[in-house]
Design a protein around this motif. Structure first.
Motif, mmCIF file in Angstrom:
data_model
loop_
_atom_site.group_PDB
_atom_site.id
_atom_site.type_symbol
_atom_site.label_atom_id
_atom_site.label_comp_id
_atom_site.label_asym_id
_atom_site.label_seq_id
_atom_site.Cartn_x
_atom_site.Cartn_y
_atom_site.Cartn_z
ATOM 1 N N LEU A 166 0.826 -1.204 0.000
ATOM 2 C CA LEU A 166 0.000 0.000 0.000
ATOM 3 C C LEU A 166 0.862 1.256 0.000
ATOM 4 C CD1 LEU A 166 -2.865 -1.005 2.434
ATOM 5 C CD2 LEU A 166 -3.043 -0.623 -0.027
ATOM 6 N N ASP A 167 1.899 1.283 0.825
ATOM 7 C CA ASP A 167 2.798 2.436 0.852
ATOM 8 C C ASP A 167 3.475 2.610 -0.495
ATOM 9 O OD1 ASP A 167 2.139 2.948 3.450
ATOM 10 O OD2 ASP A 167 3.942 2.023 4.294
ATOM 11 N N ASN A 168 3.963 1.532 -1.065
ATOM 12 C CA ASN A 168 4.638 1.568 -2.352
ATOM 13 C C ASN A 168 3.663 2.002 -3.451
ATOM 14 O OD1 ASN A 168 6.849 1.292 -4.027
ATOM 15 N ND2 ASN A 168 6.463 -0.864 -4.432
ATOM 16 N N SER A 169 2.411 1.536 -3.366
ATOM 17 C CA SER A 169 1.399 1.900 -4.346
ATOM 18 C C SER A 169 1.136 3.411 -4.315
ATOM 19 C CB SER A 169 0.111 1.132 -4.051
ATOM 20 O OG SER A 169 -0.908 1.550 -4.913
ATOM 21 N N LEU A 170 1.072 3.988 -3.115
ATOM 22 C CA LEU A 170 0.857 5.429 -3.000
ATOM 23 C C LEU A 170 2.012 6.210 -3.627
ATOM 24 C CD1 LEU A 170 -0.906 7.719 -2.025
ATOM 25 C CD2 LEU A 170 0.178 7.527 0.211
ATOM 26 N N VAL A 171 3.222 5.728 -3.420
ATOM 27 C CA VAL A 171 4.392 6.365 -4.032
ATOM 28 C C VAL A 171 4.288 6.298 -5.553
ATOM 29 C CG1 VAL A 171 6.896 6.169 -4.346
ATOM 30 C CG2 VAL A 171 5.907 6.021 -2.047
ATOM 31 N N ARG A 172 3.881 5.142 -6.075
ATOM 32 C CA ARG A 172 3.740 4.987 -7.523
ATOM 33 C C ARG A 172 2.700 5.961 -8.070
ATOM 34 N NH1 ARG A 172 1.801 -0.243 -9.047
ATOM 35 N NH2 ARG A 172 2.112 0.461 -11.165
ATOM 36 N N VAL A 173 1.551 6.048 -7.400
ATOM 37 C CA VAL A 173 0.492 6.955 -7.843
ATOM 38 C C VAL A 173 1.018 8.384 -7.876
ATOM 39 C CG1 VAL A 173 -1.737 7.966 -7.206
ATOM 40 C CG2 VAL A 173 -1.397 5.500 -7.037
ATOM 41 N N THR A 174 1.690 8.778 -6.807
ATOM 42 C CA THR A 174 2.224 10.137 -6.717
ATOM 43 C C THR A 174 3.258 10.387 -7.808
ATOM 44 O OG1 THR A 174 1.828 10.094 -4.344
ATOM 45 C CG2 THR A 174 3.320 11.780 -5.158
ATOM 46 N N ASN A 175 4.093 9.397 -8.061
ATOM 47 C CA ASN A 175 5.105 9.555 -9.117
ATOM 48 C C ASN A 175 4.457 9.725 -10.491
ATOM 49 O OD1 ASN A 175 7.238 9.462 -7.337
ATOM 50 N ND2 ASN A 175 7.636 7.288 -7.659
ATOM 51 N N PHE A 176 3.426 8.923 -10.773
ATOM 52 C CA PHE A 176 2.721 9.075 -12.051
ATOM 53 C C PHE A 176 2.091 10.462 -12.157
ATOM 54 C CE2 PHE A 176 2.648 4.342 -12.298
ATOM 55 C CZ PHE A 176 3.222 4.220 -13.556
ATOM 56 N N PHE A 177 1.505 10.932 -11.048
ATOM 57 C CA PHE A 177 0.893 12.260 -11.063
ATOM 58 C C PHE A 177 1.932 13.335 -11.359
ATOM 59 C CE2 PHE A 177 0.254 16.220 -8.710
ATOM 60 C CZ PHE A 177 -0.801 16.734 -9.440
ATOM 61 N N ALA A 233 1.584 13.234 -20.984
ATOM 62 C CA ALA A 233 0.964 13.701 -19.735
ATOM 63 C C ALA A 233 -0.352 12.962 -19.525
ATOM 64 C CB ALA A 233 0.734 15.210 -19.798
ATOM 65 N N LYS A 234 -1.125 12.851 -20.588
ATOM 66 C CA LYS A 234 -2.413 12.155 -20.507
ATOM 67 C C LYS A 234 -2.215 10.722 -20.014
ATOM 68 C CE LYS A 234 -4.418 10.626 -24.286
ATOM 69 N NZ LYS A 234 -5.158 10.539 -25.562
ATOM 70 N N GLN A 235 -1.249 10.023 -20.579
ATOM 71 C CA GLN A 235 -1.028 8.624 -20.196
ATOM 72 C C GLN A 235 -0.651 8.491 -18.720
ATOM 73 O OE1 GLN A 235 -2.062 6.218 -22.103
ATOM 74 N NE2 GLN A 235 -2.582 7.826 -23.559
ATOM 75 N N HIS A 236 0.226 9.354 -18.248
ATOM 76 C CA HIS A 236 0.665 9.257 -16.848
ATOM 77 C C HIS A 236 -0.444 9.666 -15.875
ATOM 78 C CE1 HIS A 236 4.550 8.900 -18.818
ATOM 79 N NE2 HIS A 236 4.912 8.271 -17.727
ATOM 80 N N LEU A 237 -1.199 10.681 -16.220
ATOM 81 C CA LEU A 237 -2.317 11.077 -15.354
ATOM 82 C C LEU A 237 -3.408 10.017 -15.345
ATOM 83 C CD1 LEU A 237 -2.434 14.887 -16.186
ATOM 84 C CD2 LEU A 237 -1.736 13.844 -14.012
ATOM 85 N N LEU A 238 -3.685 9.417 -16.491
ATOM 86 C CA LEU A 238 -4.660 8.317 -16.531
ATOM 87 C C LEU A 238 -4.189 7.137 -15.678
ATOM 88 C CD1 LEU A 238 -5.783 8.353 -20.274
ATOM 89 C CD2 LEU A 238 -7.270 8.654 -18.270
ATOM 90 N N THR A 239 -2.901 6.859 -15.699
ATOM 91 C CA THR A 239 -2.370 5.780 -14.864
ATOM 92 C C THR A 239 -2.559 6.105 -13.387
ATOM 93 O OG1 THR A 239 -0.758 5.156 -16.560
ATOM 94 C CG2 THR A 239 -0.317 4.406 -14.302
#
Length: 186
Positions: free
Chosen positions: A8-19, A34-40
């Protein structure tokens, strides 16, 4: 249990990195990536308001105002008083010619954040586009007062001076811009 917490912690980091990567690509005008990373980021965290309203901005830049509205509204479904999402919704509506609806969104954004220079500038643009040049001038001046070095608002005011036949005002405003006396990006 620790493995689930780590994931879960790692997932939050991934989400933030994509954002953040999506936002950096948006700012560098690489809209498709940008669209691809924000959609991810949104796929990983569907209630990520900042990703939703920034994806709205990406779709505006790509000229897809229907999707821009959709993502701004998704952000507002989660956070109804988000001034950035309201501003982006206003932009997408304005681009489609829905001036009254756009004005309502900018007004809501400014009720929440009265000194939000982007909404002040956008309200000025809307008023200029609908022929209310005095109203436009008022909003451009407020945007500049809020953010003195906001290039777009300063440029808009200069061109408005030209529209009003005030060549001296336009020259003065453009001189300030050229000399960098009070202009930078938002």
């Amino acid at each position: 249990n620790w493995l689930a917490e780590f994931w879960l912690d790692n997932s939050l980091v991934r989400v933030t990195n994509f954002f953040w990567l999506g936002l950096a690509l948006l700012l560098s005008r690489n809209y498709e990536q940008a669209k691809q990373h924000l959609l991810t980021a949104i796929n990983l965290k569907p209630d990520y308001v900042e990703a939703l309203y920034n994806l709205s901005a990406v779709y505006q830049e790509l000229g897809d105002y229907v999707l821009s509205v959709e993502y701004a509204e998704k952000a507002l479904d989660i956070e109804p008083n988000n001034h950035s999402a309201l501003n982006n919704l206003g932009l997408a509506l304005q681009a489609q010619g829905y001036f009254e609806r756009a004005e309502a969104q900018y007004s809501k954004a400014l009720e929440i954040q009265p000194d939000f220079s982007f909404s002040l500038n956008n309200m000025g643009n809307l008023l200029r586009d609908t022929g209310n040049l005095d109203g436009a001038k008022k909003y451009y001046l407020q945007a500049i007062s809020s953010s003195p070095r906001f290039i777009e608002a300063n440029e808009n005011l200069a061109y408005l001076f030209l529209d009003l036949g005030d060549v001296e005002g336009a020259v003065s405003q453009l001189t300030k811009l050229a000399l960098g006396n009070n202009a930078r990006s938002g």
